[in-house]
Structures are given as C-alpha cells and as structure tokens.
Design a protein around this motif. Structure first.
Motif, mmCIF file in Angstrom:
data_model
loop_
_atom_site.group_PDB
_atom_site.id
_atom_site.type_symbol
_atom_site.label_atom_id
_atom_site.label_comp_id
_atom_site.label_asym_id
_atom_site.label_seq_id
_atom_site.Cartn_x
_atom_site.Cartn_y
_atom_site.Cartn_z
ATOM 1 N N ALA A 1 -12.427 -39.606 24.127
ATOM 2 C CA ALA A 1 -13.706 -39.256 23.598
ATOM 3 C C ALA A 1 -13.884 -40.528 22.499
ATOM 4 C CB ALA A 1 -13.864 -38.146 22.600
ATOM 5 N N ASN A 2 -12.938 -41.529 22.656
ATOM 6 C CA ASN A 2 -13.027 -42.898 21.573
ATOM 7 C C ASN A 2 -12.933 -42.411 20.132
ATOM 8 O OD1 ASN A 2 -13.330 -44.642 23.852
ATOM 9 N ND2 ASN A 2 -15.559 -44.322 23.760
ATOM 10 N N HIS B 1 -10.661 -35.508 23.470
ATOM 11 C CA HIS B 1 -11.114 -35.791 24.896
ATOM 12 C C HIS B 1 -12.423 -35.054 25.104
ATOM 13 C CE1 HIS B 1 -7.119 -37.326 25.455
ATOM 14 N NE2 HIS B 1 -7.630 -37.867 26.786
ATOM 15 N N LEU B 2 -13.228 -35.585 25.897
ATOM 16 C CA LEU B 2 -14.543 -34.871 26.382
ATOM 17 C C LEU B 2 -14.334 -34.365 27.783
ATOM 18 C CD1 LEU B 2 -16.921 -37.738 25.256
ATOM 19 C CD2 LEU B 2 -16.399 -35.419 23.955
ATOM 20 N N ARG B 3 -14.948 -33.249 27.884
ATOM 21 C CA ARG B 3 -14.617 -32.567 29.285
ATOM 22 C C ARG B 3 -16.334 -32.556 30.001
ATOM 23 N NH1 ARG B 3 -12.508 -26.637 28.275
ATOM 24 N NH2 ARG B 3 -14.291 -25.774 26.895
ATOM 25 N N ASN B 4 -16.567 -32.352 31.152
ATOM 26 C CA ASN B 4 -17.573 -32.154 32.053
ATOM 27 C C ASN B 4 -18.469 -33.457 31.831
ATOM 28 O OD1 ASN B 4 -16.892 -29.401 32.599
ATOM 29 N ND2 ASN B 4 -17.539 -28.609 30.650
ATOM 30 N N LEU B 5 -17.863 -34.415 31.983
ATOM 31 C CA LEU B 5 -18.824 -35.790 32.021
ATOM 32 C C LEU B 5 -19.164 -36.074 33.458
ATOM 33 C CD1 LEU B 5 -16.764 -38.200 29.794
ATOM 34 C CD2 LEU B 5 -19.012 -37.087 29.175
ATOM 35 N N SER B 6 -20.374 -36.454 33.819
ATOM 36 C CA SER B 6 -20.966 -36.658 35.135
ATOM 37 C C SER B 6 -21.506 -38.081 34.881
ATOM 38 C CB SER B 6 -21.881 -35.418 35.458
ATOM 39 O OG SER B 6 -21.536 -34.281 35.604
ATOM 40 N N PHE B 7 -21.067 -39.032 35.946
ATOM 41 C CA PHE B 7 -21.746 -40.356 35.814
ATOM 42 C C PHE B 7 -23.247 -40.331 36.026
ATOM 43 C CE2 PHE B 7 -18.493 -43.934 36.013
ATOM 44 C CZ PHE B 7 -17.485 -43.009 35.773
ATOM 45 N N GLY B 8 -23.778 -39.658 36.964
ATOM 46 C CA GLY B 8 -25.155 -39.337 37.285
ATOM 47 C C GLY B 8 -26.119 -38.958 35.966
ATOM 48 N N ARG B 9 -25.322 -38.428 34.912
ATOM 49 C CA ARG B 9 -25.989 -37.745 33.694
ATOM 50 C C ARG B 9 -25.653 -38.417 32.607
ATOM 51 N NH1 ARG B 9 -24.129 -32.360 33.163
ATOM 52 N NH2 ARG B 9 -22.254 -33.322 31.999
ATOM 53 N N MET C 1 -5.376 -54.948 27.719
ATOM 54 C CA MET C 1 -5.543 -54.871 26.441
ATOM 55 C C MET C 1 -4.435 -54.650 25.643
ATOM 56 S SD MET C 1 -9.232 -53.290 25.562
ATOM 57 C CE MET C 1 -10.847 -54.267 25.863
ATOM 58 N N SER C 2 -4.219 -55.309 24.586
ATOM 59 C CA SER C 2 -2.877 -54.738 23.449
ATOM 60 C C SER C 2 -3.646 -53.575 22.718
ATOM 61 C CB SER C 2 -2.934 -56.036 22.562
ATOM 62 O OG SER C 2 -4.063 -56.243 21.754
ATOM 63 N N GLU C 3 -2.619 -52.847 21.939
ATOM 64 C CA GLU C 3 -3.204 -51.712 21.376
ATOM 65 C C GLU C 3 -4.016 -52.119 20.225
ATOM 66 O OE1 GLU C 3 0.351 -49.400 19.928
ATOM 67 O OE2 GLU C 3 1.270 -49.223 21.747
ATOM 68 N N GLU C 4 -3.933 -53.165 19.676
ATOM 69 C CA GLU C 4 -4.785 -53.901 18.642
ATOM 70 C C GLU C 4 -6.174 -53.879 19.116
ATOM 71 O OE1 GLU C 4 -1.874 -55.168 19.070
ATOM 72 O OE2 GLU C 4 -0.603 -54.196 17.613
ATOM 73 N N GLU C 5 -6.248 -54.556 20.402
ATOM 74 C CA GLU C 5 -7.575 -54.809 20.915
ATOM 75 C C GLU C 5 -8.201 -53.625 21.297
ATOM 76 O OE1 GLU C 5 -7.019 -59.282 23.265
ATOM 77 O OE2 GLU C 5 -6.087 -57.453 24.050
ATOM 78 N N VAL C 6 -7.468 -52.454 21.891
ATOM 79 C CA VAL C 6 -8.090 -51.234 22.078
ATOM 80 C C VAL C 6 -8.511 -50.565 20.928
ATOM 81 C CG1 VAL C 6 -7.530 -49.062 22.850
ATOM 82 C CG2 VAL C 6 -6.716 -50.814 24.188
ATOM 83 N N ARG C 7 -7.984 -50.637 19.715
ATOM 84 C CA ARG C 7 -8.610 -50.198 18.684
ATOM 85 C C ARG C 7 -9.722 -50.865 18.019
ATOM 86 N NH1 ARG C 7 -2.535 -49.936 17.467
ATOM 87 N NH2 ARG C 7 -1.928 -47.970 17.857
ATOM 88 N N LYS C 8 -9.667 -52.311 18.113
ATOM 89 C CA LYS C 8 -10.806 -52.833 17.791
ATOM 90 C C LYS C 8 -11.892 -52.770 18.486
ATOM 91 C CE LYS C 8 -12.394 -57.691 17.876
ATOM 92 N NZ LYS C 8 -12.069 -59.002 18.393
ATOM 93 N N GLY D 1 -5.202 -43.917 25.054
ATOM 94 C CA GLY D 1 -4.668 -42.448 25.350
ATOM 95 C C GLY D 1 -6.005 -41.758 24.967
ATOM 96 N N SER D 2 -6.806 -42.017 24.077
ATOM 97 C CA SER D 2 -7.926 -41.346 23.757
ATOM 98 C C SER D 2 -9.281 -42.239 23.887
ATOM 99 C CB SER D 2 -7.956 -41.017 22.210
ATOM 100 O OG SER D 2 -6.773 -40.228 22.057
ATOM 101 N N ILE D 3 -9.135 -43.175 24.935
ATOM 102 C CA ILE D 3 -10.464 -44.079 24.971
ATOM 103 C C ILE D 3 -11.049 -43.626 26.222
ATOM 104 C CG2 ILE D 3 -9.461 -45.819 23.963
ATOM 105 C CD1 ILE D 3 -8.945 -47.305 26.628
ATOM 106 N N GLY D 4 -12.419 -43.679 26.400
ATOM 107 C CA GLY D 4 -13.126 -43.303 27.450
ATOM 108 C C GLY D 4 -14.505 -43.985 27.454
#
Length: 271
Positions: free
Chosen positions: A51-52, A57-65, A1-8, A15-18
C-alpha cells in the motif's frame, strides 16, 4: 533500488510498496523513474500489493479498474515481457546469450538476522569494543544430496541402458574404495596369488584398494562392486595366463587389458 531509494520514492519500507498511484502523470516523485510492468498483468484482477505504507497491503486491486494508467503508453512507463528469462537473451551484466540448464541444489544458506541472537541474548564486541548483537547465518549441506548429485554427474554407467537402475559409480574422492581387485575364481591358486600381489602393489602406490577374495561367483562380485559405486575394478581372470588383467573404468564405462606390472601405474595415472 537501494532501501534508501525505495523509501525516497515510495514513502515506505521495501516489502510494503505497490503500483497504486505510482505514475509520473500524477506524482512528481516518479518523474525520474523508468517504470516497467510485465505484460502478464494486463488482465489480472483481485490482486494483492503493497500500500506504499510500511506494514500495510491492499487487496482486490484490478488493473482495468484501479491501475488504468498502466494501459497508456506515456513517457517513463513501459509494458514489457520481463517476468521470465528466455534462452538466448543477453546477460544483463556481460550480454553473452543466456543458456538455461538444470542444476542440483546440494546446500543452503539462510540469513537468520537477529531472531535467534536476540532471543538468546548473544553479544559480541565490534572493532571499537562496543557490545553489539550479531547477525546470524545458517549454512547447511545435504549428505544425501551430495551422494545423489555425484552419482548423477559422474557415473557414465548410469546412462547405460543395460545398467540403468541397478548400478552406479562414484568419483574416486568420495567412493568407499578407489578400486576393487576382484579375483574371479579363488579356487585357482595362481589367480589368488596374483590378486594379492596386485592389491599390495596398489596399496604401496598410495591407492585405496579393496581385495575381493570371497568364494563367490564372478558375476556376484561384479554386481556387488557396482552397487558399492567403486569407480575402478581390476579383474583377475583367465587373461592372467597372458600376463594381463582387466582394468574397468566405470566412470568412463570402458575396460582395457593391462599388463600385470603396469596396472598400478595405469590406475595411478587415471586417479
């Protein structure tokens, strides 16, 4: 993605997306996207992700939860093995099977951005005559790395078990001398005279030559030449009685008997 697409799509800077909340089922912004997760993430927990929200940023993310939708096979979302490339897979550009090999890093390129130009107050004029702060870059090359890489790439003698660890050969372009003329016994006038003449002929042919006319044993001279990395060595010895000298090619790990009047041309051709 371009930076513009990421922001869109994510509403945040790169750098801050998740992945939290990034599902086509719950957010229409992602209906256009093909979302892929690597299969190695399935059972991970206590992860850190953007954290979008720019700068967070977010921490302690778990895929199962927290990211349960990733387990569902709905349209637009795929779990694939994408983290590592494997030999034989198609190149994404030309589809030729990929080959994995070792490489040698001999230099670096760093994008420094505005960090130093801003702190130094550096300014330049752009094409419109407007004063702007330049983006800086750093280009570095390692002299020791070049030497090591050259030895590793060019020296057949290094792979010879008899010489391993005790000698090497350098490409003629960076060796101290392209060739060393070794007089095996300076006590013999004929050998000394022939060595001096051959060295002079090589020099006249434009070859960078070193004449080893020290009063030392031949074995000592050979070892010294090897340790200096000279790619070619001409030995003046007993075969001079037959009008020949020995031309040693240490890059190819070969030696040939060559007529005295042909040695300059032979070496010139190799170079």
């Amino acid at each position: 993605m371009s930076e513009e697409e990421v922001r869109k799509y994510f509403g945040a800077d790169p750098g801050s997306i998740g992945p939290l909340g990034v599902t086509p089922q719950t957010n229409e912004r992602f209906h256009e996207m093909c979302i892929i997760a690597d299969k190695s993430l399935r059972d991970r927990s206590n992860l850190i992700a953007g954290a979008n929200r720019t700068g967070f940023h977010l921490r302690n993310l778990s895929f199962g939860r927290d990211l349960q939708p990733l387990y569902h096979d709905f349209s637009g979302f795929h779990i694939e093995d994408v983290r590592n490339v494997n030999e034989g897979e198609g190149c994404p550009i030309c589809n030729v099977p990929l080959r994995i090999g070792k490489a040698v890093e001999v230099g670096h390129i760093f994008k420094l951005g505005y960090k130093y130009s801003e702190s130094m107050g550096a300014r330049v004029l752009d094409r419109d005559g407007k004063e702007v702060t330049p983006i800086m870059g750093s280009y570095g090359i390692g002299i020791e790395r070049i030497l090591t890489a050259a030895i590793e790439q060019a020296a057949a003698a290094v792979t010879d078990p008899k010489n391993a660890g005790s000698s090497f050969a350098l490409p003629a372009s960076i060796a101290p001398f392209q060739v060393v003329v070794t007089i095996t016994n300076v006590g013999e006038a004929a050998l000394l005279e022939a060595g001096e003449k051959i060295a002079a002929a090589l020099e006249a042919a434009g070859i960078d030559v070193l004449l080893d006319d020290r009063d030392e044993r031949a074995g000592v001279k050979f070892k010294d030449a090897d340790l200096c990395g000279f790619p070619y060595r001409i030995n003046i010895g007993k075969k001079l009685a037959e009008g020949k000298v020995e031309l040693v090619d240490r890059l190819a790990n070969t030696s040939d008997d060559v007529a005295v009047d042909e040695v300059a041309a032979k070496l010139k051709a190799k170079l």
